[in-house]
Write a protein that holds these residues in place. Structure first.
Motif, PDB file in Angstrom:
ATOM      1  N   UNK A  50       0.834  -1.205   0.000  1.00 38.66           N
ATOM      2  CA  UNK A  50       0.000   0.000   0.000  1.00 38.66           C
ATOM      3  C   UNK A  50       0.873   1.261   0.000  1.00 38.66           C
ATOM      4  N   UNK A 106      -6.364  -0.050  -9.644  1.00 39.29           N
ATOM      5  CA  UNK A 106      -7.069  -0.525  -8.451  1.00 39.29           C
ATOM      6  C   UNK A 106      -6.484  -1.835  -7.922  1.00 39.29           C
ATOM      7  N   UNK A 138      -3.970  -1.700  -4.855  1.00 35.98           N
ATOM      8  CA  UNK A 138      -4.287  -1.522  -3.433  1.00 35.98           C
ATOM      9  C   UNK A 138      -5.469  -2.359  -2.956  1.00 35.98           C
ATOM     10  N   UNK A 139      -6.313  -2.832  -3.875  1.00 39.66           N
ATOM     11  CA  UNK A 139      -7.486  -3.578  -3.411  1.00 39.66           C
ATOM     12  C   UNK A 139      -7.127  -4.930  -2.765  1.00 39.66           C
ATOM     13  N   UNK A 158      -5.798  -4.684   0.859  1.00 41.85           N
ATOM     14  CA  UNK A 158      -6.837  -4.282   1.806  1.00 41.85           C
ATOM     15  C   UNK A 158      -7.805  -5.409   2.100  1.00 41.85           C
ATOM     16  N   UNK A 159      -8.203  -6.141   1.048  1.00 43.32           N
ATOM     17  CA  UNK A 159      -9.133  -7.252   1.255  1.00 43.32           C
ATOM     18  C   UNK A 159      -8.490  -8.340   2.112  1.00 43.32           C
ATOM     19  N   UNK A 172      -6.337  -7.895   4.455  1.00 42.85           N
ATOM     20  CA  UNK A 172      -6.400  -7.420   5.835  1.00 42.85           C
ATOM     21  C   UNK A 172      -7.819  -7.588   6.377  1.00 42.85           C
ATOM     22  N   UNK A 173      -8.784  -7.169   5.561  1.00 44.75           N
ATOM     23  CA  UNK A 173     -10.171  -7.186   6.028  1.00 44.75           C
ATOM     24  C   UNK A 173     -10.627  -8.606   6.327  1.00 44.75           C
TER      25      UNK A 173
END
Lengths: 351, 335, 326
Positions: free
Chosen positions: A257, A271, A274-275, A278-279, A281-282
């Motif tokens: 990131x 996209x 960074x997507x 993040x996913x 992590x989520x």
């Protein structure tokens, strides 16, 4: 970053319940398996297992060297690069796979450090009481209100080129206070229970009481604290990496990131850069939260899911359990069209 | 005897639904007459509190009322089944017709509101047209009635002693002048002196205001002293019902006898304290037949197979009392 | 009152601890950062400024640690936090005083809205279990597991852009000069909407969940049964009896979580290049501007302590049991 929302602290068993006979003597045996049978906890554990596996084998199964450059600059996802490439042609999928190890390592190491500290400090404060409690509680509260992220940023920026281990230690040292508070409260309430009083009266040594009487009863609270701290530590590591505080040679999701932000991935509409991080992590965070919900519901049955507030009777009516208005099932054969069986305000004449 | 004010007919209460349901109250028939104090006794788990919460529909989940009626006879107008009332109808009926004094005086009051607020919100809910001034006047009057000076109106629950809190609860229960007051172990948390003081005051208030009382306690000696009639529950059923002094002199059911010999009597002749061997039955696994038979010293052949019916016993003073025991088979079942 | 004084005592103690921590951290820095700075700004530094830097970094060889510590406190009391390297020769206090209002407004207002909104939703979710609000829980869990800043990146990607209503960076239009006028204020609000929304979405779920759990716990208290028995309306029981009591632990939770929340919001500022303390911290970090970093840490800590004190006052007003001894 996330607010630790463990309810365990607030649910002190046996408080305020009216003397309505408890209805579950037969359920006692099933309790033991309830935790694993809890769908939330089971889902969380499975997802967590996948992450642990990736942390172990990630670097071996990664198709490319995560730092290796190629000529495919800022390419979208393709068969060759599942998650696309960076401004240097690095494979993002490989970066995510390789980065998993660092994330899990820091998360669990920091979690262990913080949990150990919180048990030592929280249980000691709660059990010994008096001056010890006063000073340890003050320490806990001070650490708790000092904003941890800025403190971590300052400490880690002072230590040049901090390794994963060092970052984990810093995170661990700054994030034990919430759990210490919860454990202190739990220990206080346990200490007043009969079985602990009895051990004390019979002259058991303090450490024996703590290890054999208190800790087994605190297992769920400690486990939930560990899981919560791991979430927090993962988010903290990624946050630090995102603003450039990380070891120079390793990859983690925050580093990805960091480069995405620094190289204007947004401006290039990349996209895929960074997507995925993040996913990742989520999903990890959600899995850990699910485990914690499972523990919470295991510890305090009142929170158990709403599935049991609606019940089907043998006759097929739905009855909603509700505090203050006990449902009435009439044993008459007349069919009922409404969900709540008695819903007509008719005042019947007494026979 | 006086006319009935509350009739419980075949009331059944379960915890949970379906196969796993536990039957906590079974086929209870009980009548409360105008102006009387009806005592309800039994060990913990006998279903006495469940009965009280069941008839007011206040039982917490997973409690379910599986059948029966609770017929209420208002002072004026026609009678109706409380269990058939709509939510709003039930709200209106609650407190205005039947108020409850709960056992935990400690936790019965909302800790964040003044006691005046908690007294007056009853009035606000039930008599919306009342002015704020007269609400306050009524609240003050009720506190005076239970012996609390009006300057405690603005006190918070934590500022009052346990006994004062329970008096506030009694005052609150009487604020709408209900016909029925249910008292669930109202004085268990208090010391003996305070217990008697509060109960004495309550009986005196009952004589003055004329309400009826269902008095639930495990302390049979209190019931003998303060109630007119006593019903004894065991395993979710009523096993004996009779005037208080009849029970005290000559209990028929072996369980009633056991209960009586578990408590020292404050008045009257001394008797030996023996208690009851064994422990209360597990509601989930009730023994067949009379649920008391495994502990009963006098159990004989029919007790383990058939459930005795509550009815008028074959004794000379059989009128006005009933018992469910194979030693005294019913001549005339109640219900 | 005694309770209140105790709390104030605690905050003073915490402030002392934070300042002391701040004193010791730079002493871990290897090398001599002041020397390199003096070399960089040859001749521009006054002797006073150099002296102040030496005190800050503990490089004054002639003094004992204790004397340095006393000097450090003297500086703090004069509001002297040293000179910023990044914005040289601006003093740290000036840099911070420019950034602070942005952070206070954005984070302060958003956090309060988030708390109020989350708590209200939590009341509904906890009281009406089994209704649609239970469906909110998985969604909120997911959002609370996402780092604030990543959500900010996604928000910019999806919602901001040259043609969009939402600007993707900055605190106001670059053509404007900060002032309380009809041009600047709408622009500032417009720029703060997206960061605010990001913070709101990330933080609200925690409040929903904790309030829901408290409502469920409180709902089985005796006084709730009494309230039902009194025939009060559903609304009155839910709000004045259940929610009113469930709110208390949530307010103390609010105070305790502020430190966590502020950390996350600083990162949102970085993503949006919002001219607050977080963004300034990033700039300080890049330039190894230790005086500025320390100053920001100090100010954030003090802001959190003040917010905690306010939450304590709110708790004091909400819970009669803390008002008097007993």
């Amino acid at each position: 970053m996330t607010i630790p929302t463990s309810s365990i602290e607030q649910v002190i068993p046996g408080q305020g319940a009216m003397a309505q006979p408890s209805a579950k003597p037969a359920k006692a045996k099933r309790q033991r398996f309830l935790f694993v049978r809890n769908t939330k906890a089971a889902t969380g554990l499975v997802v967590l297992g996948v992450y642990v596996l990736l942390a172990i084998i990630g670097p071996w199964i990664a198709p490319y060297d995560p730092s290796g450059r190629s000529n495919d600059l800022v390419q979208g996802p393709s068969a060759a690069h599942w998650f696309g490439t960076t401004h240097l042609g690095q494979d993002i999928f490989s970066q995510i796979l390789v980065g998993t190890r660092s994330v899990m390592y820091v998360g669990f190491l920091a979690g262990l450090i913080a949990t150990t500290l919180s048990v030592l400090i929280g249980v000691t404060a709660g059990y010994l009481g008096g001056k010890t409690d006063d000073s340890l509680s003050a320490l806990t509260n001070v650490i708790l209100v000092i904003p941890a992220i800025p403190l971590m940023i300052i400490i880690t920026s002072v230590l040049n080129n901090a390794s994963d281990t060092l970052i984990a230690v810093v995170i661990g040292l700054t994030s034990w206070s919430w759990n210490a508070r919860v454990l202190r409260a739990q220990t206080l309430s346990l200490r007043r229970r009969d079985f602990v009083e009895a051990s004390r009266a019979s002259g058991e040594t303090t450490w024996r009481i703590v290890i054999f009487e208190l800790l087994p009863n605190l297992t769920a609270v400690i486990a939930s604290g560990l899981v919560g701290t791991v979430i927090y530590a993962v988010l903290s590591e990624i946050t630090l990496a995102f603003i450039g505080i990380t070891s120079n040679d390793g990859w983690n999701w925050g580093t990805i990131l960091f480069w995405a932000q620094g190289q204007q991935a947004l401006g290039q509409h990349a996209w895929w850069w960074f997507v995925p991080a993040g996913l990742a992590i989520a999903c990890l965070g959600t899995a850990l939260s699910l485990i914690n919900f499972g523990i919470d519901e295991f510890v305090s049955p009142r929170l158990r899911s709403a599935g049991k507030t609606k019940l089907k009777t043998a006759a097929g009516h739905t009855v909603r359990m509700r505090i203050g208005f006990t449902p009435v099932l009439e044993n008459s054969a007349a069919p009922h069209t409404h969900a709540r069986v008695i819903s007509t305000p008719v005042m019947r004449e007494a026979k | 005897m006086a006319e009935p004010v509350l009739e419980i007919r075949n009331l059944n209460v379960d915890y949970g639904l379906g196969d796993r349901a536990v039957h906590a109250v079974r086929d209870v028939n009980l009548t409360l007459h105008r102006g009387e104090v009806l005592g309800l006794a039994g060990e913990s788990g006998s279903g006495k509190s469940t009965l009280a919460y069941g008839l007011t529909r206040l039982l917490a989940p997973p409690g379910v009322i599986t059948g029966g009626q609770v017929i209420y006879h208002p002072a004026q107008g026609s009678s109706y089944d409380v269990l058939a009332l709509s939510d709003n109808g039930l709200r209106e009926w609650r407190w205005a017709e039947t108020a409850i004094v709960f056992q935990g005086a400690m936790n019965s009051l909302n800790p964040v509101h003044k006691i005046s607020t908690q007294l007056m919100d009853v009035l606000k809910a039930h008599e919306p047209n009342m002015s704020a001034h007269s609400r306050a006047a009524r609240a003050r009057e009720m506190l005076k009635l239970v012996g609390i000076s009006a300057d405690r109106m603005d006190a918070y629950p934590h500022q009052l002693s346990g006994g004062m809190r329970q008096r506030v609860m009694i005052g609150m229960a009487l604020i709408l002048q209900p016909q029925v007051v249910i008292m669930d172990e109202p004085t268990t948390a208090l010391d003996v002196v305070m217990q008697r003081q509060i109960l004495g005051q309550l009986i005196e208030l009952r004589e003055r205001l004329g309400f009826s009382v269902i008095f639930i306690t495990h302390d049979l000696s209190l019931l003998v002293e303060f109630s007119n009639r006593i019903a004894i529950m065991y395993g979710g059923r009523i096993v004996e019902e009779a005037p208080a002094n009849t029970i005290y002199r000559d209990a028929l059911h072996p369980y009633s006898k056991g209960l009586l010999s578990s408590f020292p009597a404050l008045r009257g002749p001394r008797r030996e304290l023996t208690g009851i061997p064994g422990s209360p039955p597990d509601l989930a696994g009730m023994p067949a037949g009379c649920s008391f038979h495994p502990r009963c010293p006098k159990a004989f052949e029919p007790c383990g197979s058939a459930i005795p019916v509550l009815g008028r016993p074959d004794t000379p003073d059989g009128a006005g009392r009933s018992v469910a025991c194979w030693l005294h088979p019913a001549e005339q079942p109640v219900g | 009152m005694k309770y209140f004084l105790q709390r104030i005592g605690f905050y003073v103690f915490t402030a002392w601890a934070a300042i002391t921590l701040n004193f010791f951290i730079p002493r871990m820095v290897p090398g001599d950062p002041v020397q390199s700075l003096i070399a960089k700004y040859k001749g521009q530094l006054s002797t006073d400024a150099m002296q102040s830097l030496y005190i800050l970094f503990g490089l004054d060889q002639h003094k004992s640690m204790w004397a340095e510590y006393v000097d450090y406190w003297k500086q703090i009391f004069h509001g002297d936090l040293g000179l910023s390297f990044t914005f040289f020769p601006a003093p740290v206090s000036q840099v911070i005083s420019q950034a602070l209002p942005w952070t206070l407004l954005l984070v302060g207002i958003t956090t309060i809205i988030s708390f109020l909104l989350g708590t209200s939703l939590g009341v509904v979710a906890g009281w009406r279990r089994g209704s649609w609000t239970d469906g909110l829980l998985p969604v909120t869990t997911f959002f609370s597991s996402v780092p604030y800043f990543w959500l900010g990146i996604i928000a910019i990607y999806l919602l901001a852009g040259p043609d969009s209503f939402f600007p993707s960076s900055g605190g106001f239009d670059s053509g404007l000069v900060p002032a309380w006028d009809q041009y600047f204020i709408p622009s500032a609000i417009q720029h703060s909407l997206l960061p605010a929304l990001t913070i709101l979405i990330s933080s609200v779920s925690g409040w929903i969940l904790s309030m829901r759990n408290m409502m469920v716990t409180v709902a089985s208290e005796d006084y709730i049964t009494v309230a039902h028995a009194k025939g009060l309306s559903e609304r009155r029981v839910a709000l004045s009896y259940a929610a009113r009591n469930a709110l208390l632990p949530n307010v103390s939770g609010f105070a305790l979580s502020l430190g966590f929340i502020v950390g996350g919001t600083l990162l949102v500022e970085i993503v949006f290049s919002y001219p607050g303390l977080g963004f300034t911290l990033l700039q300080a970090l890049g330039a190894r501007d230790y005086p500025l970093m320390q100053g920001i840490f100090l100010i954030i800590t003090i802001a959190v302590l003040v917010a905690n004190l306010l939450a304590d006052i709110a708790y004091l007003l909400l819970d009669p049991r803390t008002r008097k001894d007993g």
